[in-house]
Each structure stands twice: as C-alpha cells, then as structure tokens.
Scaffold this motif. Structure first.
Motif, PDB file in Angstrom:
ATOM      1  N   LEU A   1    -100.993  -5.777   6.226  1.00  0.00           N
ATOM      2  CA  LEU A   1    -102.364  -5.673   5.678  1.00  0.00           C
ATOM      3  C   LEU A   1    -102.630  -4.082   5.551  1.00  0.00           C
ATOM      4  N   LEU A   2    -102.509  -3.497   6.643  1.00  0.00           N
ATOM      5  CA  LEU A   2    -102.952  -1.819   6.694  1.00  0.00           C
ATOM      6  C   LEU A   2    -101.901  -1.342   5.469  1.00  0.00           C
ATOM      7  N   PHE A   3    -100.931  -1.512   5.350  1.00  0.00           N
ATOM      8  CA  PHE A   3     -99.931  -0.988   4.480  1.00  0.00           C
ATOM      9  C   PHE A   3    -100.375  -1.250   2.835  1.00  0.00           C
ATOM     10  N   LEU A   4    -100.749  -2.481   2.766  1.00  0.00           N
ATOM     11  CA  LEU A   4    -101.306  -2.925   1.509  1.00  0.00           C
ATOM     12  C   LEU A   4    -102.630  -2.187   1.130  1.00  0.00           C
ATOM     13  N   ALA A   5    -103.664  -2.128   2.215  1.00  0.00           N
ATOM     14  CA  ALA A   5    -104.811  -1.485   1.782  1.00  0.00           C
ATOM     15  C   ALA A   5    -104.585   0.052   1.772  1.00  0.00           C
ATOM     16  N   SER A   6    -103.752   0.571   2.199  1.00  0.00           N
ATOM     17  CA  SER A   6    -103.565   2.227   2.157  1.00  0.00           C
ATOM     18  C   SER A   6    -102.779   2.829   1.256  1.00  0.00           C
ATOM     19  N   PHE A   7    -101.843   2.208   0.479  1.00  0.00           N
ATOM     20  CA  PHE A   7    -100.802   2.773  -0.286  1.00  0.00           C
ATOM     21  C   PHE A   7    -101.619   2.863  -1.643  1.00  0.00           C
ATOM     22  N   ALA A   8    -102.212   1.929  -2.024  1.00  0.00           N
ATOM     23  CA  ALA A   8    -102.907   2.124  -3.340  1.00  0.00           C
ATOM     24  C   ALA A   8    -103.848   3.294  -3.679  1.00  0.00           C
ATOM     25  N   PRO A   9    -104.792   3.533  -2.746  1.00  0.00           N
ATOM     26  CA  PRO A   9    -105.708   4.804  -2.752  1.00  0.00           C
ATOM     27  C   PRO A   9    -104.507   6.140  -2.960  1.00  0.00           C
ATOM     28  N   ILE A  10    -103.713   6.160  -2.008  1.00  0.00           N
ATOM     29  CA  ILE A  10    -102.937   7.341  -1.964  1.00  0.00           C
ATOM     30  C   ILE A  10    -102.075   7.586  -3.278  1.00  0.00           C
ATOM     31  N   ALA A  11    -101.680   6.489  -3.817  1.00  0.00           N
ATOM     32  CA  ALA A  11    -100.986   6.497  -5.124  1.00  0.00           C
ATOM     33  C   ALA A  11    -101.768   6.955  -6.263  1.00  0.00           C
ATOM     34  N   VAL A  12    -102.902   6.239  -6.392  1.00  0.00           N
ATOM     35  CA  VAL A  12    -103.932   6.590  -7.073  1.00  0.00           C
ATOM     36  C   VAL A  12    -104.312   8.017  -7.242  1.00  0.00           C
ATOM     37  N   ALA A  13    -104.499   8.469  -5.945  1.00  0.00           N
ATOM     38  CA  ALA A  13    -104.928  10.037  -5.778  1.00  0.00           C
ATOM     39  C   ALA A  13    -103.936  10.939  -6.139  1.00  0.00           C
ATOM     40  N   THR A  14    -102.813  10.517  -5.658  1.00  0.00           N
ATOM     41  CA  THR A  14    -101.467  11.444  -6.172  1.00  0.00           C
ATOM     42  C   THR A  14    -101.303  11.542  -7.790  1.00  0.00           C
ATOM     43  N   ALA A  15    -101.407  10.188  -8.374  1.00  0.00           N
ATOM     44  CA  ALA A  15    -101.302  10.163  -9.750  1.00  0.00           C
ATOM     45  C   ALA A  15    -102.374  11.239 -10.383  1.00  0.00           C
ATOM     46  N   ALA A  16    -103.727  11.058  -9.949  1.00  0.00           N
ATOM     47  CA  ALA A  16    -104.808  11.823 -10.543  1.00  0.00           C
ATOM     48  C   ALA A  16    -104.542  13.274 -10.107  1.00  0.00           C
ATOM     49  N   GLY A  17    -103.871  13.683  -9.099  1.00  0.00           N
ATOM     50  CA  GLY A  17    -103.521  15.013  -8.792  1.00  0.00           C
ATOM     51  C   GLY A  17    -102.436  15.405  -9.803  1.00  0.00           C
ATOM     52  N   VAL A  18    -101.530  14.543 -10.396  1.00  0.00           N
ATOM     53  CA  VAL A  18    -100.440  15.005 -11.006  1.00  0.00           C
ATOM     54  C   VAL A  18    -101.029  15.161 -12.527  1.00  0.00           C
ATOM     55  N   ALA A  19    -101.997  14.299 -13.026  1.00  0.00           N
ATOM     56  CA  ALA A  19    -102.821  14.577 -14.208  1.00  0.00           C
ATOM     57  C   ALA A  19    -103.339  15.873 -14.358  1.00  0.00           C
ATOM     58  N   GLY A  20    -104.002  16.399 -13.058  1.00  0.00           N
ATOM     59  CA  GLY A  20    -104.715  17.546 -12.910  1.00  0.00           C
ATOM     60  C   GLY A  20    -103.897  18.790 -13.136  1.00  0.00           C
ATOM     61  N   VAL A  21    -102.668  18.576 -12.954  1.00  0.00           N
ATOM     62  CA  VAL A  21    -101.730  19.934 -12.821  1.00  0.00           C
ATOM     63  C   VAL A  21    -101.964  20.649 -14.195  1.00  0.00           C
ATOM     64  N   ARG A  22    -102.126  22.149 -14.089  1.00  0.00           N
ATOM     65  CA  ARG A  22    -102.676  23.125 -15.043  1.00  0.00           C
ATOM     66  C   ARG A  22    -101.200  23.114 -16.040  1.00  0.00           C
ATOM     67  N   ASN A  23    -101.327  22.872 -17.191  1.00  0.00           N
ATOM     68  CA  ASN A  23    -100.301  22.803 -18.363  1.00  0.00           C
ATOM     69  C   ASN A  23     -99.680  24.520 -18.252  1.00  0.00           C
ATOM     70  N   GLU A  24    -100.512  25.424 -18.001  1.00  0.00           N
ATOM     71  CA  GLU A  24    -100.021  26.735 -18.066  1.00  0.00           C
ATOM     72  C   GLU A  24     -99.040  27.039 -16.861  1.00  0.00           C
ATOM     73  N   ARG A  25     -99.540  26.457 -15.760  1.00  0.00           N
ATOM     74  CA  ARG A  25     -98.430  26.489 -14.723  1.00  0.00           C
ATOM     75  C   ARG A  25     -97.225  26.040 -14.852  1.00  0.00           C
ATOM     76  N   VAL A  26     -97.231  24.802 -15.343  1.00  0.00           N
ATOM     77  CA  VAL A  26     -95.843  24.112 -15.876  1.00  0.00           C
ATOM     78  C   VAL A  26     -95.231  24.999 -16.742  1.00  0.00           C
TER      79      VAL A  26
END
Ligand SMILES: Nc1ncnc2c1ncn2[C@@H]1O[C@H](COP(=O)(O)OP(=O)(O)OP(=O)(O)O)[C@@H](O)[C@H]1O
Ligand SMILES: [Mg+2]
Lengths: 288, 278
Positions: free
Chosen positions: A162-187
């Motif tokens: 139960l805890l696993f199912l409740a917690s992995f999605a917010p972490i995945a979503v936050a990580t994906a949002a972070g990836v979307a926010g990576v600055r192009n000029e740094r890449v």
C-alpha cells in the motif's frame, strides 16, 4: 543620525517577504523559527486544558493534558504482565509504523526515481506510462487497500504494498517535472564539450533534479504517514495507527490523543530531516 | 597546444523557424562562408538577423534547414568537442560545481587522468585570471568572472574553433575592455579559430581579422572585410585611439545604421565604402 532620520520623511518601501528570502539565499539558512510553533503549541495546550476543566467533559471523551501525560507514562513503563499500552511500549508501536513507512517509501524511491527519469527523458515511456501514473496518483490508497489485503493477507506485506503504491507515483511525477525543468543551456554546455547522452544525464540531469526528487520524497513521506496510520486499523498492532484505532474500543481518548501527537511529531521530524537533505543536495536553488 | 588545421566551411547554410500557428520566419538566408584555421571572425548585424542562429548551427546545436557546415571536410551533424562555445548567458555554468569543477568538465568527459586534468584546469584558470577563485561556487562570482569561467571551460576542452555569442554584452565597459584584451591574448596564444558575435562595431574592429556584416532578417552576408588592427603589437587601449581603427569602426557603424532604412541599395554602397578604409 537618529535625530536626522526621525525628522526626514522616508521614501520607498521595504517588503519583508522578499528581504527574508534574499537574506536566506545569502546565508543559506531557513527563515522559519521554531519558537513560534512552541508558543502556539503551549497556548493550544492551555486552551485545551481550560476547555476540559470548564466543560467538565468526561475524560473518556476529552481528557486533560495531564491524563494524556499519564497515558504517555503508561506507554513507556511496564505494569506487571503488560508492557506499555496494549501490550507494547510506545517505541515499539513507533518503530513498527516507522519500519513500514521506511520499507514502503524505500521501494517507492527505488522505483519512482528511475521511472521519473525515464518519463522525463524517453518519449515512449511518457507516452505509455504517463497517463497510467496520473491515474494511480489520483486514487485514494485506502480505496485499493481491500484488494491488497485479499491478495497479500492482513500482515505487513499488504501494508508495505500500500505504501509503495501510494509513494512511488508522487516521486516519479516530481522527478519527471524536474527533468522537464532542466535548463537547455546547461545541457548544451556539456554536449559541446563532447558529452554523450548518458554523460549528459549524469553531469546535468541528475544534479539538476536532485532537489526535485527530494521534494517528491518529502511529499510521499507525509502521504505515507497519513496512509500507514489508516492502514494500521487492520491488524496494525503494534503500530501507532493500531494504537489510535484500538483506543476507541477501550474508550481511551487519552491514548488516541497521545497517538495523534506522536504521529504528528514523527511526521514533522522526518519532514525536517528531508528538508535539510533537500537543501543539502541543491544549495544553489534560488541563487543560480 | 596543438595547432588547429581545420577550415570551417559554411555551404549555403540557412535557417527558417517554423512555429505552429505562426507564419514561418526565415532567420538566415542561405549563406556561404569559408573560414580558415586561425582566423578571428566577427559577425555583426542588426538584432534578430540570425547571428545566434548561425552560431548555434555551427555549434551543431541546431540543424540548418538548408545547406551544411563542414569542419576540416567533415559535415557537422551535432555538437562535439572540436567546437567550443561561450554562451551569452552564464546560466550555462553548472551551479552545483565549483569554478574549477566547471572548467574540468571537458577533460572529465574526455577521460583525462585526474593529475593531468588538475594541471590543465589550473593552467586555464591561470590564463583567465581566476586561479584564486578555483574553489568558489559559480553563483558567488561576478558576471565578468562567470564569463571568464565559461571561456576557461571552453578552452580546457581544447577545441579547434571557439564560438562566442556576445559574451561581453552584459558587462560594464571596464570589465568588457579587460576581457576583450584577454580574449585577444588567448587567441594569439592558442591560435584557435574564433567566431565571435557582437553588437559592438568597436569590439569587432579591435579584435577581428575579418568582419562579416549581415543584413537585417533574413540575414545574408552583405560585406566581408579582412582587417588586421588586432595583429599590431600594441595594447587595445592604444589601438582604440588609432585613427584608422576609429575610421573603420565609424564606417562599419554607418553601414549597419543605413541598413535599417534600405537594404538593397545600401549593400553595394557600403561595400565600397568599407573596402576603401583599412
Ligand atoms: N526559437 C525560435 N522560434 C522562432 N523564431 C525564432 C527562434 N529563435 C529566433 N527566432 C527568430 O529568428 C530571428 C533570428 O534570431 P537570432 O537569435 O539568430 O538573432 P540574432 O542576430 O542573434 O539577434 P540578437 O543580436 O538580438 O541576439 C529572430 O528574428 C527571431 O525572431
Ligand atoms: Mg543573438
């Protein structure tokens, strides 16, 4: 100087909020002070006490803070054949809940971070799993808890699932949002230095999203605490949720309140720890 | 430092931006240029004429919509370490790394052994005058120091071509003049090919061995002048006061200024005028 400034009219205005932010960015320190919370906490306890005394409510319904303190004492001492409350010391209840949260959240982190990176970096993964993830995230965990109990029994396995199912999605979503926010000029900066795609991820994406990942873990952690307490209503003893739930059968409001206070303190403490970690992995946030 | 031998050839390179829901924008008309190894080429022209676009194409960060770019005969298909870039925004520095850590990126990617890497980083930091700031965080540096860090980072990867997009445009006059002098020294020391976008006609005149003037959008080359003020063995300060330099910069400014009013007739007129000066 003071004489002068008292006679001279002032020009312009300061906004405390941004002043404090700038100061915090400069010194790297948080801006919140603990004694504000203490003051309000003490006031609340005083008020509670007052209400309990004035209304003469039966302690079964509204115990005084003193009764709760006694329950706390009971929970950490042995009384003949029975240890603590409902057969276990308070720290055993606490440890059991903590362990379940740690295991579920740990699995959530292990799955959530790679999944979030894949969602952010690989179009096919986002295409296939993005919508499902949104769906899972929107579900209330206690809604599918009965299914987990049917599949995995009433022991720890279903709770950790139960805890696993409740917690992995917010972490995945936050990580994906972070990836979307990576600055192009740094890449671009590391690509023109000859980096390949894996080096690019290691050198730019991971350090960039470290802070976002921590934010996701913080979110999941508080989510996990609220979930585990509810989940422990089913065969949750020893455990803080089980303790709170059982108090109702024993007509012991003092135990319920004690459990609530302990759960709250633990959640605040773990959030504080994670917040410190968050600052540590991204001290440059807000400054660059 | 190895002597670069690769010529940079732009063969009918053009770019049209296609944004959904908006008419396509031709930023850069098909442009051909051959840049020999060791040249210092300044690209000047009005804002929006496609200079940054051209630089990004050469860097391999943006595929051209027409034509191709060749470096030493090889077609450029993407970013690579032979073309170093100094970006206009210093936000391209990695804030979780120190100054030295940023400069070490190139050697790290090239798997240079640690000891050798440290020596290389120290040398490049020394070159741009940041030796004592090696262990500072980049966001603790001034704008000028951040740009120097970028230059050191690009140089540490030992590229053949150095691409700079208005690297000094956000700096005050004093710092800018200091860094101009440094860039000129670095170019002379390393002999690298430099492609330098600037809005300042003076900067172009002082530093470049060749000034390429672009028309307003869509950018096309309307004048291509070889000059050699920068090779003189005098400081930029003295060079600034030189009447020939002043005259060339003035002619260049006039040529750019007139472009706004009328492009076509201006082309021949200013070509002629610019040719006569140096
Ligand atoms: N991502 C984009 N999408 C659509 N149009 C763009 C994009 N980037 C640039 N343009 C257009 O292309 C033209 C050229 O842009 P570019 O940035 O190359 O100009 P520039 O010569 O570098 O200008 P400046 O001197 O102001 O930096 C501009 O007119 C701009 O409107
Ligand atoms: Mg530009």
């Amino acid at each position: 100087m003071t004489l002068l400034s008292s006679t001279v009219p002032t020009e312009g205005r300061r906004v405390g909020w941004i002043d404090r932010r700038l100061k915090a960015a400069e010194t790297g320190a948080g801006t919140r002070r603990w004694y504000g919370g203490l003051l309000v906490g003490v006031t609340a306890i005083a008020l509670w006490w007052l209400v309990a005394l004035v209304t003469r409510a039966p302690s079964m319904l509204l115990p005084t803070p003193l009764k709760v303190a006694q329950a706390f004492w009971e929970s950490v001492t042995s009384h003949g054949s029975r240890d603590g409350l409902l057969g276990s010391y308070l720290w055993v209840h606490l440890w059991n809940s903590f362990r379940r949260v740690l295991e579920g959240l740990g699995l959530g982190v292990l799955v959530g971070i790679p999944l979030g990176l894949a969602l952010g970096l690989v179009r096919a993964v986002d295409w296939a799993f993005g919508p499902i993830l949104e769906f899972i995230r929107a579900l209330p965990p206690l809604g599918y808890y009965p299914l987990l109990i049917l599949w995995f029994g009433i022991g720890d396995t279903s709770k950790i699932w139960l805890l696993f199912l409740a917690s992995f999605a917010p972490i995945a979503v936050a990580t994906a949002a972070g990836v979307a926010g990576v600055r192009n000029e740094r890449v671009n900066a590391v690509l023109v230095l000859g980096a390949g795609r894996f080096e690019m991820v290691r050198l730019v994406v991971l350090p960039s999203v470290a802070g976002d990942i921590m934010t996701g873990i913080r979110l999941s952690s508080s989510f996990a605490w609220t979930t585990i307490v509810a989940a422990e209503t089913v065969n949750g003893l020893p455990g803080l949720g089980g303790l709170a739930w059982a108090s109702q059968k024993e007509l012991r409001a003092d135990i319920a309140i004690l459990s609530i206070i302990v759960i709250g303190l633990v959640a605040v403490a773990s959030d504080g720890l994670l917040r410190a970690l968050e600052r540590r992995v991204a001290p440059w946030k807000g400054r660059a | 430092m190895t002597q670069p031998v690769a010529d940079l050839v732009l063969d009918q390179v053009g770019h049209t931006y296609r944004t959904a829901g908006a008419p396509p924008v031709e930023a850069l008309a098909p442009t051909s240029l051959t840049i020999s190894a060791g040249e210092f080429v300044a690209l000047v022209g009005h804002s929006g004429c496609g200079k940054s676009t051209l630089l990004e194409i050469v860097a391999g960060l943006r595929p051209p919509t027409t034509g191709r770019v060749l470096l030493g005969g090889a077609e450029i298909v993407g970013p690579g370490r032979r073309r170093g870039v100094v970006f206009q925004q210093s936000s391209s520095l990695l804030p979780w790394r120190t100054v030295a850590g940023n400069v070490a990126l190139g050697p790290e990617i090239q798997k240079v052994p640690a000891a050798e890497r440290a020596a290389l980083v120290a040398r490049e930091l020394e070159r741009v005058g940041l030796a004592e700031f090696a262990d500072r965080k980049v966001y603790e540096l001034s704008g000028g120091m951040q740009q120097r860090t970028q230059i050191a980072r690009a140089l540490a990867a030992d590229p053949d071509v150095l691409l700079l997009d208005e690297p000094f445009s956000a700096l005050d006059t004093f710092t800018r003049e200091l860094l101009q002098e440094e860039l000129r020294r670095i170019w002379k020391e390393t002999g690298k090919t430099v492609l330098f976008v600037t809005h300042s006609v003076e900067e172009a005149t002082l530093l470049a061995t060749r000034v390429v003037l672009f028309s307003p959008r869509p950018g096309r080359v309307i004048s291509d002048e070889r000059i050699d003020f920068t090779r003189r063995d005098v400081s930029l300060k003295e060079l600034r006061a030189d009447p020939a330099v002043v005259a060339f910069a003035a002619a260049l400014r006039e040529a750019i200024g007139d472009l706004t009013a009328d492009v076509a007739p201006g082309v021949t007129k200013h070509r002629h005028r610019l040719r006569g000066r140096p």
